[in-house]
Every structure is written in C-alpha cells, then in structure tokens.
Design a protein around this motif. Structure first.
Motif, PDB file in Angstrom:
ATOM      1  N   GLN A  25       6.040  27.639 -53.722  1.00 36.36           N
ATOM      2  CA  GLN A  25       6.713  27.847 -52.974  1.00 36.36           C
ATOM      3  C   GLN A  25       7.657  28.923 -53.156  1.00 36.36           C
ATOM      4  O   GLN A  25       8.447  29.373 -53.034  1.00 36.36           O
ATOM      5  CB  GLN A  25       7.050  26.704 -52.367  1.00 36.36           C
ATOM      6  N   GLU A  35       3.800  23.195 -54.224  1.00 36.02           N
ATOM      7  CA  GLU A  35       3.248  22.063 -53.435  1.00 36.02           C
ATOM      8  C   GLU A  35       2.180  21.389 -53.693  1.00 36.02           C
ATOM      9  O   GLU A  35       0.895  22.483 -53.697  1.00 36.02           O
ATOM     10  CB  GLU A  35       3.534  21.993 -51.590  1.00 36.02           C
ATOM     11  N   GLY A  38      -0.309  18.529 -50.182  1.00 37.90           N
ATOM     12  CA  GLY A  38       1.089  18.250 -49.526  1.00 37.90           C
ATOM     13  C   GLY A  38       2.161  17.691 -49.834  1.00 37.90           C
ATOM     14  O   GLY A  38       2.908  17.481 -49.159  1.00 37.90           O
ATOM     15  N   LYS A  39       2.295  16.963 -50.860  1.00 35.81           N
ATOM     16  CA  LYS A  39       3.450  16.594 -51.523  1.00 35.81           C
ATOM     17  C   LYS A  39       4.579  17.596 -52.702  1.00 35.81           C
ATOM     18  O   LYS A  39       4.061  18.740 -53.334  1.00 35.81           O
ATOM     19  CB  LYS A  39       3.724  15.461 -52.437  1.00 35.81           C
ATOM     20  N   ARG A  40       6.193  18.430 -52.052  1.00 38.16           N
ATOM     21  CA  ARG A  40       6.282  19.056 -53.383  1.00 38.16           C
ATOM     22  C   ARG A  40       6.799  18.504 -54.077  1.00 38.16           C
ATOM     23  O   ARG A  40       7.826  17.610 -54.651  1.00 38.16           O
ATOM     24  CB  ARG A  40       8.105  19.249 -52.002  1.00 38.16           C
TER      25      ARG A  40
END
Length: 211
Positions: A25, A35, A38-40
């Motif tokens: 990102q 990511e 689905g988790k940063r």
C-alpha cells in the motif's frame, strides 16, 4: 509523491487454499505498509508479520517480500502478490482526485509516463515534449490538424506498440501528438479505454482487461 492513491488489483486463481493475499500500500523509507489477508501491517526491513510475510528489503521503487520461502518484488504500480500465479484477468482501480479526475502511471512503448483518463478524447494524446521524451518517431507519423480550446493546431497521428497500466496491456494503440505543450498531462483516451471493460461508481473507476 502523488496525491492520488492508485490501487491495482490482479485477479488470480488460487493454487493453494492456504495461500495469502498480500498487497503493498505504501513505502516509508525502510518500512512498508501492506494489507495481508485484509489486515494492515507496517513492517520494517527484515521483520515478519504475524501471517508469516517477511519484508526482505525495501527501496523507493519496490518492496521485496518472502512468503513461504519464495521471494517477490512488489511495486506501487503492481502491488499484489497472491499464490504466485499469473493473473487470469487484471483490474486497475483508480480513485478520483479532488477535481473528479482519474490519474495513474502508464508504460507506453516500455517507457513510463503519467496519464489522466479522458473519455472525451478519441485517442491517447501527448504534447510534443512528452512525445519526444518517450522517443516516439514523429518522422513516420501522419501529419494532421486538430481543433483545441486554443484554436487549430498541427498534430501527428501514430501507432503505439503497447500501452500498459498495472497488469493490463493493449497493443497497437492509436495516439495523437500535438505540436505544442498541450495537453499538459497525457490523456488516456478511447483508443485504449474502448479495449478494456470500464465501470465507474462512488468515485472509483474500475478498468478490467478483456480475455
């Protein structure tokens, strides 16, 4: 640094059910934001996420990650690693800027250039300095005249070998070069857009490669 956040997503067919979805990102010096499933996750060079993704190294151009012992370079132009399979279809997702314009980076005949989507433009349109910097051979181009807001201008029509945005590549694309410094930003017109699937909603423009 570009203000517009461009997310480019490659659609892939899973090879293993346990394979992870890893997306670059942003790059911050020796760290990178991902990511992962689905988790940063913000990782420093040499560190590993709870999901097992290791940031091997990072430069201003790319992040080198290791997943299940396999390494892959991710760039902001092609930020997705998933299952290490070639994309079946590619999607490019563009967010509108404050003026409602969609901009991104393209590779034209193998050279990088910033472009802005313009559905009102018949073809890809360059100004003269940009065309020269890209090494386009105007000596073989067809001379023509075009009407602009400034009046009638001399222009050239030519064919581009390839135009690539994210994972989408289109070959033999018509283009127009104006004999001045207009347009200031290269316009991504319908000679490219008509050859991809395009959808717009809620400030997001989706371009999808055709099979």
């Amino acid at each position: 640094m570009r203000n517009l956040v461009v997310s480019i997503v490659l659609l892939m067919t899973p090879l293993l059910s346990s394979a992870q979805d890893v997306r670059l990102q942003a790059i911050f010096g020796t760290s990178a934001m991902f990511e992962i499933d689905g988790k940063r996750r913000l990782l420093k060079s040499g560190k590993t996420s709870p999901e097992g993704v290791r940031l091997v190294s990072v430069t201003s151009d790319y992040a080198l990650v290791s997943i299940d012992g396999r390494e892959q370079k991710l760039t902001l132009a092609a930020p997705v690693a998933a299952n290490y399979q070639q994309a079946e279809r590619a999607e490019v997702r563009l967010n509108a800027d404050s003026r409602g314009h969609y901009s991104t980076t393209a590779w034209i005949n193998g050279r990088r250039v910033d472009v802005m989507v313009d559905t009102g433009a018949t073809s890809i349109a360059f100004n003269y300095p940009t065309a020269k910097s890209l090494g386009l051979d105007l000596a073989r181009a067809r001379p023509m005249t075009v009407s602009t807001a400034s009046g009638v201008e001399k222009a050239y029509r030519l064919n581009l070998a390839s135009v690539t945005i994210g994972g989408i590549t289109v070959h033999n694309v018509d283009a127009t070069v104006l004999g001045s410094d207009f347009p200031r930003v290269t316009l991504l017109g319908n000679s490219f857009l008509s050859r991809v699937d395009m959808q717009q909603q809620d400030g997001l423009l989706l371009l999808r490669a055709r099979n």
